[in-house]
Design a protein around this motif. Structure first.
Motif, PDB file in Angstrom:
ATOM      1  N   ALA A 716      10.350  30.129  54.905  1.00  0.00           N
ATOM      2  CA  ALA A 716      10.160  28.873  55.638  1.00  0.00           C
ATOM      3  C   ALA A 716       9.396  29.098  56.935  1.00  0.00           C
ATOM      4  CB  ALA A 716      11.512  28.230  55.923  1.00  0.00           C
ATOM      5  N   ARG A 717       9.706  30.177  57.664  1.00  0.00           N
ATOM      6  CA  ARG A 717       9.013  30.443  58.921  1.00  0.00           C
ATOM      7  C   ARG A 717       7.547  30.801  58.658  1.00  0.00           C
ATOM      8  NH1 ARG A 717       7.520  28.822  63.281  1.00  0.00           N
ATOM      9  NH2 ARG A 717       6.904  30.343  64.865  1.00  0.00           N
ATOM     10  N   THR A 718       7.292  31.546  57.590  1.00  0.00           N
ATOM     11  CA  THR A 718       5.912  31.904  57.254  1.00  0.00           C
ATOM     12  C   THR A 718       5.119  30.669  56.886  1.00  0.00           C
ATOM     13  OG1 THR A 718       6.690  34.059  56.442  1.00  0.00           O
ATOM     14  CG2 THR A 718       4.505  33.344  55.751  1.00  0.00           C
ATOM     15  N   ARG A 719       5.722  29.789  56.082  1.00  0.00           N
ATOM     16  CA  ARG A 719       5.031  28.552  55.713  1.00  0.00           C
ATOM     17  C   ARG A 719       4.770  27.681  56.942  1.00  0.00           C
ATOM     18  NH1 ARG A 719       9.087  27.871  51.499  1.00  0.00           N
ATOM     19  NH2 ARG A 719       8.360  28.834  49.552  1.00  0.00           N
ATOM     20  N   ALA A 720       5.770  27.612  57.824  1.00  0.00           N
ATOM     21  CA  ALA A 720       5.609  26.765  59.005  1.00  0.00           C
ATOM     22  C   ALA A 720       4.411  27.198  59.842  1.00  0.00           C
ATOM     23  CB  ALA A 720       6.890  26.789  59.842  1.00  0.00           C
ATOM     24  N   TRP A 721       4.183  28.509  59.955  1.00  0.00           N
ATOM     25  CA  TRP A 721       3.038  28.992  60.738  1.00  0.00           C
ATOM     26  C   TRP A 721       1.731  28.719  60.013  1.00  0.00           C
ATOM     27  CZ3 TRP A 721       1.806  30.720  65.458  1.00  0.00           C
ATOM     28  CH2 TRP A 721       0.604  31.415  65.612  1.00  0.00           C
ATOM     29  N   LEU A 722       1.683  29.014  58.729  1.00  0.00           N
ATOM     30  CA  LEU A 722       0.432  28.879  57.991  1.00  0.00           C
ATOM     31  C   LEU A 722       0.096  27.426  57.668  1.00  0.00           C
ATOM     32  CD1 LEU A 722       0.793  31.882  55.512  1.00  0.00           C
ATOM     33  CD2 LEU A 722      -0.555  31.779  57.620  1.00  0.00           C
ATOM     34  N   ASN A 723       1.118  26.591  57.530  1.00  0.00           N
ATOM     35  CA  ASN A 723       0.879  25.194  57.154  1.00  0.00           C
ATOM     36  C   ASN A 723       0.825  24.247  58.353  1.00  0.00           C
ATOM     37  OD1 ASN A 723       0.948  26.021  54.507  1.00  0.00           O
ATOM     38  ND2 ASN A 723       3.037  25.309  54.128  1.00  0.00           N
ATOM     39  N   ASP A 724       0.795  24.785  59.548  1.00  0.00           N
ATOM     40  CA  ASP A 724       0.805  23.941  60.748  1.00  0.00           C
ATOM     41  C   ASP A 724      -0.428  23.028  60.752  1.00  0.00           C
ATOM     42  OD1 ASP A 724       1.001  22.783  63.208  1.00  0.00           O
ATOM     43  OD2 ASP A 724       1.076  24.650  64.355  1.00  0.00           O
ATOM     44  N   PRO A 725      -0.217  21.695  60.673  1.00  0.00           N
ATOM     45  CA  PRO A 725      -1.384  20.784  60.615  1.00  0.00           C
ATOM     46  C   PRO A 725      -2.185  20.733  61.911  1.00  0.00           C
ATOM     47  CG  PRO A 725       0.666  19.539  60.813  1.00  0.00           C
ATOM     48  CD  PRO A 725       1.055  20.977  60.606  1.00  0.00           C
ATOM     49  N   SER A 726      -1.596  21.213  63.006  1.00  0.00           N
ATOM     50  CA  SER A 726      -2.317  21.174  64.290  1.00  0.00           C
ATOM     51  C   SER A 726      -3.216  22.388  64.493  1.00  0.00           C
ATOM     52  CB  SER A 726      -1.315  21.088  65.439  1.00  0.00           C
ATOM     53  OG  SER A 726      -0.501  22.255  65.493  1.00  0.00           O
ATOM     54  N   ALA A 727      -3.203  23.335  63.569  1.00  0.00           N
ATOM     55  CA  ALA A 727      -3.998  24.553  63.724  1.00  0.00           C
ATOM     56  C   ALA A 727      -5.485  24.224  63.682  1.00  0.00           C
ATOM     57  CB  ALA A 727      -3.634  25.549  62.623  1.00  0.00           C
ATOM     58  N   ARG A 728      -6.226  24.799  64.610  1.00  0.00           N
ATOM     59  CA  ARG A 728      -7.674  24.586  64.670  1.00  0.00           C
ATOM     60  C   ARG A 728      -8.447  25.793  64.137  1.00  0.00           C
ATOM     61  NH1 ARG A 728      -6.053  20.444  64.682  1.00  0.00           N
ATOM     62  NH2 ARG A 728      -6.145  18.764  66.245  1.00  0.00           N
ATOM     63  N   ARG A 729      -7.768  26.921  64.014  1.00  0.00           N
ATOM     64  CA  ARG A 729      -8.411  28.119  63.480  1.00  0.00           C
ATOM     65  C   ARG A 729      -7.609  28.622  62.292  1.00  0.00           C
ATOM     66  NH1 ARG A 729      -9.996  32.295  68.135  1.00  0.00           N
ATOM     67  NH2 ARG A 729      -7.749  32.332  68.467  1.00  0.00           N
ATOM     68  N   ARG A 730      -8.209  29.489  61.550  1.00  0.00           N
ATOM     69  CA  ARG A 730      -7.523  30.059  60.398  1.00  0.00           C
ATOM     70  C   ARG A 730      -6.354  30.917  60.883  1.00  0.00           C
ATOM     71  NH1 ARG A 730     -10.116  29.688  55.848  1.00  0.00           N
ATOM     72  NH2 ARG A 730      -9.218  31.591  54.975  1.00  0.00           N
ATOM     73  N   ARG A 731      -5.336  31.008  60.081  1.00  0.00           N
ATOM     74  CA  ARG A 731      -4.129  31.715  60.489  1.00  0.00           C
ATOM     75  C   ARG A 731      -3.759  32.790  59.467  1.00  0.00           C
ATOM     76  NH1 ARG A 731       0.364  27.925  63.515  1.00  0.00           N
ATOM     77  NH2 ARG A 731      -0.951  27.407  65.312  1.00  0.00           N
ATOM     78  N   GLY A 732      -2.984  33.743  59.935  1.00  0.00           N
ATOM     79  CA  GLY A 732      -2.474  34.798  59.075  1.00  0.00           C
ATOM     80  C   GLY A 732      -1.119  35.261  59.579  1.00  0.00           C
ATOM     81  N   VAL A 733      -0.413  35.972  58.732  1.00  0.00           N
ATOM     82  CA  VAL A 733       0.902  36.502  59.077  1.00  0.00           C
ATOM     83  C   VAL A 733       0.964  37.958  58.651  1.00  0.00           C
ATOM     84  CG1 VAL A 733       3.388  36.401  58.601  1.00  0.00           C
ATOM     85  CG2 VAL A 733       2.101  34.289  58.885  1.00  0.00           C
TER      86      VAL A 733
END
Length: 920
Positions: A716-733
């Motif tokens: 859930a925490r990994t999804r929350a970071w990667l699926n954040d709709p406010s993200a303006r740049r690509r994300r990774g974990v």
């Protein structure tokens, strides 16, 4: 490649979250974040599972944020004395559930084929061959515990402590009023004690089951919504997380079985109490005349028959419940289990009411007849079910049928020997042993190759034998301990000055104890002697010299500057490439600092030899249980002891064996308490973490599964970071996982396979393509892939299989090391739908999104892919010197964070994620 790395480090275009997951040590969040407790704050979570970060964090080396996932609730409670005492009591309580935990392990060590067809996308679970046997074995463990509590509550206290108007002096005066009750009435009342004990276990198990049930069901439902294909890893199936677990059906059946067994014992004792010629001696045979004589008390006889029939029905339902379906059959089984529970309660209530209504007294016998043979019968049934596990690695149904026939026949012969007289009993016992030997030959001659599985694919048999051994150890300790307390003389010795006159010795057996428990104490003593001798021999062989092990090559960011850690492996007391003819060679006169390294390496590798030791313990236990279950063998050995050492020798052996049993119990409890009270590194922790990781599928009273909580939370925490709709740049974990944390991370990645980003700059990309794994001090290949080949097998991890450790070699992994350096490492499994290496990009990238660190001084850390550096896409070595230490010391299972190799490996993963972005 280096250009990509420099670009990633100088100006990252990807926002990367590093999540650090602790392992066996339950490292506090502040320590994982390399700061003080006052400098961290909780990001999300509660007291059981939470994510933390530093208040003053700032981006560095391509990482935007670092969080610590703390999932070990007990280690996060206060650090004062009261907290330590509380943890000690809790851990001792869990230790009493050890037999059920081992039975649960037996379930997961079996070969379980992938869920196919309708099972892959619907809430079903096919436990495969052997699942029903493990479930029935678990029920027998519950009944063995109930029999032990009956021996204490009904036999020792309720019957033997009330004789001819006298009461055991050890009992408090509160019990005196029960002396006027007739024997059946008193036994029925004391029979409530073992039932209450099982009810308490049920309540504890139910609380542990429902605490996270809704979260796990939601997690499993999401898996089902994302994936519909067959033949996926078990960790990626809905059934593994939601349907494999034991539910209400099995819980009710265990409670009903406990009540039915107590009722059977009460009725059996009442039926034969007035029959003077049956079951009155230590080895009276069970004859047809005795069985018919029980109907002199027809009410009791029919209650016993009804209780026995109910037990048979419960066994059948437990076996049927091992396969979960999504149709009405599951509801029918649940209703049938509830009916069994209601019938058992009603029948016990009726029996108690009848005993208080009866006006005829049947007299007062010396012992409780129902427990003369019941514990041994339960042991025989459990033993042969455990031995069945040795043949489950056979995929041939012909071999399986042959083994089943042999084991049923062997159990019948061994139980039937108690109904024979004279030398005829030896023939029956010999026939039972012959059936066992033929079964083992049939199991061991399978053509399949199981060298990469623990105990050659017989892990289920080993786990079940150890579970039976632990169950009888706890049961015998309970019965013999209470008997010793009740039988202690209350006479005070005469004293004068510094002298004391001992009181008159008590009779040899003031209280009669069921044979099974006294015999097991003798068996335990023999096993302890043999095991200690084996351990001493292994220590002598492996501790007399220092040996050069193959060492992993270390990476440094700067050229060598004379630091001894950067010296060649030979100068550090090791080897870069082993010679098959001399490996592992002796080190004659090591330098002082190398001597310290070699000492720690040698002691660390002693702990790697647990697998063969547990195998030998299982063998000794099986032989001991066969001897214990046969009256003729036990009596023959007793006769030899009397002939050689005199009449008093058996009593002395019995007393010494009881003392050994108590000493073993005290040592085990002391180890558990020390483990709970200490915050230092402890090998015992990994065993308990392994035990509690898997869902409760083998026994309903096993410890709660923490994997059902931590895997959904980490996902859930990994999804929350990667699926954040406010993200303006690509994300990774990047999952930075230590020890057991790497197992949690692997399970989480498997469970997230197929999940996609719903919207934003990474819309419709697979989440696992945005995740990297940095593991260190891991047991994924050395332990988990060998013990649980169907869950974490080499095919699922995408790594080469590994042979088991040797008890006698200086390097216990010598065979595997030589094979890999001689033949080279195979290419990783590149199937992204099936293997972890494929999911993490080992098939199409120069730097896969997986790095794993290990060192030879780590007693719980192993390479996850192989020992050589050449052709190894995952493993990297790490320095054996602890970082940031004022005084130089050797690093073992901790001290990976902050090393240069850790930082370089993380840089590789940052570059791999950045490279993936550059390809788009």
């Amino acid at each position: 490649m280096f250009g990509t790395l420099l670009n990633a480090l100088s100006g990252p275009r990807t926002d990367i979250l590093e999540i650090r997951i602790h392992g066996v040590r339950n490292t506090p969040p502040a320590e994982m974040l390399e700061t003080s407790p006052d400098e961290i704050e909780r990001v999300v979570g509660d007291d059981l599972g939470s994510f933390w970060r530093r208040r003053d964090e700032r981006p560095e080396r391509g990482i935007r944020s670092i969080e610590a996932f703390s999932w070990g609730a007990q280690a996060r409670t206060g650090g004062g004395a009261l907290a330590a005492i509380g943890r000690a009591f809790v851990h001792v309580g869990w230790f009493l559930l050890l037999p059920y935990a081992l039975a649960n392990l037996g379930y997961w060590t079996r070969r379980i084929d992938p869920q196919r067809g309708v099972s892959a996308g619907t809430p079903t679970w096919n436990g495969d061959f052997g699942a029903a046997t493990v479930r029935v074995f678990g029920l027998l463990l519950t009944l063995i515990a109930v029999a032990a509590f009956c021996s204490v509550a009904i036999d020792l206290v309720g019957v033997q402590c009330f004789r001819d108007g006298e009461v055991c002096a050890a009992l408090p005066p509160l019990f005196d009023g029960l002396a006027d009750l007739e024997r059946d009435r008193r036994a029925a009342l004391f029979g409530l004690a073992p039932i209450a004990t099982v009810v308490v276990l049920y309540v504890i198990a139910r609380r542990g089951r429902v605490a996270y049930e809704e979260r796990v069901k939601k997690f499993g439902t999401e898996l089902d919504a994302r994936q519909q294909e067959d033949d996926r890893p078990l960790l990626a199936t809905r059934g593994f997380w939601t349907e494999s677990r034991i539910g209400q059906t099995s819980e009710w059946l265990h409670v009903a079985g406990a009540i039915a067994l107590v009722l059977f014992l009460l009725a059996l004792d009442s039926a034969y109490l007035a029959v003077d010629s049956c079951w009155t001696g230590d080895s009276s045979p069970i004859t047809g005349e005795c069985l018919v004589a029980g109907f002199g008390n027809p009410v009791a006889a029919w209650f016993a028959i009804g209780a026995a029939a109910l037990l048979v029905a419960i066994v059948v339902l437990v076996a049927l419940a091992s396969h979960t379906t999504s149709d009405s059959r599951t509801t029918a089984k649940r209703m049938a289990s509830m009916a069994c529970l209601v019938v058992a309660i009603a029948a016990y209530g009726a029996w108690t009411w009848l005993t208080f209504q009866a006006t005829e007294e049947h007299g007062g016998g010396k012992v409780f007849l129902g427990l003369i043979g019941t514990p041994i019968a339960l042991i025989v049934l459990a033993l042969f079910l455990a031995l069945a596990g040795a043949g489950w690695k056979n995929r041939s149904w012909t071999r399986r049928v042959i083994s089943s026939i042999l084991l049923v026949g062997g159990a019948a012969l061994l139980l039937g020997s108690h109904a024979r007289v004279g030398d005829e009993r030896w023939l029956w016992v010999g026939g039972a042993v012959l059936c066992v030997l033929i079964h083992l030959v049939n199991a061991w001659t399978t053509p399949a190759n199981h060298r990469f599985e623990a105990w050659r694919g017989q892990g289920a048999a080993v786990a079940m034998l150890l579970a039976l051994f632990a169950s009888m150890a706890l049961s015998s300790l309970l019965v013999l301990g209470v008997a010793s307390w009740l039988g202690t003389s209350t006479d005070k010795a005469d004293t004068s000055y510094i002298w004391r006159t001992p009181p008159e010795p008590q009779p040899e057996r003031s209280l009669d104890i069921p044979d099974a428990y006294e015999r097991f104490a003798v068996v335990l003593t023999a096993i302890a002697v043999l095991l200690v001798a084996l351990i001493i021999a292994a220590l002598v062989v492996n501790m007399v010299r220092f040996a050069r092990f193959s060492l992993p090559k270390l990476a440094w960011s700067t050229p060598s500057d004379g630091d001894e850690e950067r010296a060649p492996a030979h100068d550090r007391g090791g080897l870069e490439t082993p010679d098959p003819s001399t490996y592992a060679p002796r080190v004659t006169v090591p330098a002082a600092r190398n001597r310290r390294r070699l000492t720690v390496r040698r002691s660390s590798h002693l702990l790697h030899r647990g697998e063969p030791l547990f195998g030998w313990l299982a063998v000794f236990a099986a032989i001991g249980f066969l001897s214990l279950s046969s009256a003729v063998v036990y009596e023959g050995l007793r006769a030899l002891v009397v002939a050689w050492f005199g009449e008093n020798a058996p009593a002395g052996i019995r007393a010494a064996s009881t003392a050994v049993l108590v000493a073993v119990a005290l040592a085990a409890v002391a180890a558990v308490v020390a483990h709970a009270a200490s915050s230092s590194e402890r090998p015992l922790g990994v065993f308990w973490d392994v035990v509690a990781f898997f869902p409760r599928a083998g026994h309903p009273f096993a410890p709660p599964c923490f994997g059902e909580r931590v895997v959904p939370e980490l996902a859930a925490r990994t999804r929350a970071w990667l699926n954040d709709p406010s993200a303006r740049r690509r994300r990774g974990v990047i999952l930075t996982a230590h020890s057991m944390g790497s197992t949690i991370s692997a399970a989480t990645l498997m469970a997230m396979r197929g999940d996609r980003v719903p919207a934003g700059v990474m819309e419709d990309e697979e989440l696992v393509d945005r995740i990297a794994l940095l593991s260190y001090g891991t047991q994924l290949r050395a332990y988990f892939s060998r013990f649980f080949p169907s869950v974490f097998g080499p095919k699922d991890l995408g790594v080469p299989g590994t042979r088991g450790p040797s008890l006698w070699r200086s390097d216990p992994w010598r065979s595997q090391v030589l094979d890999e350096f001689r033949d080279g490492l195979p290419a990783p499994n590149t199937d992204p739908e099936r293997s972890l290496t494929g999911m993490l990009g080992a098939h199409d990238r120069e730097v896969p999104r997986w790095r794993s660190l290990w060192r030879r001084t780590d007693y719980l850390g192993f390479p996850v892919y192989g020992y050589p550096r050449v052709g190894n896409p995952v493993d990297r070595g790490v320095t054996e010197s602890a970082p940031a230490s004022y005084l130089w010391r050797i690093a073992t299972h901790s001290d990976y964070l902050g090393t240069e190799q850790f930082l370089l490996a993380r840089d590789d993963l940052v570059a791999a994620l950045a490279a993936a972005d550059g390809e788009r």
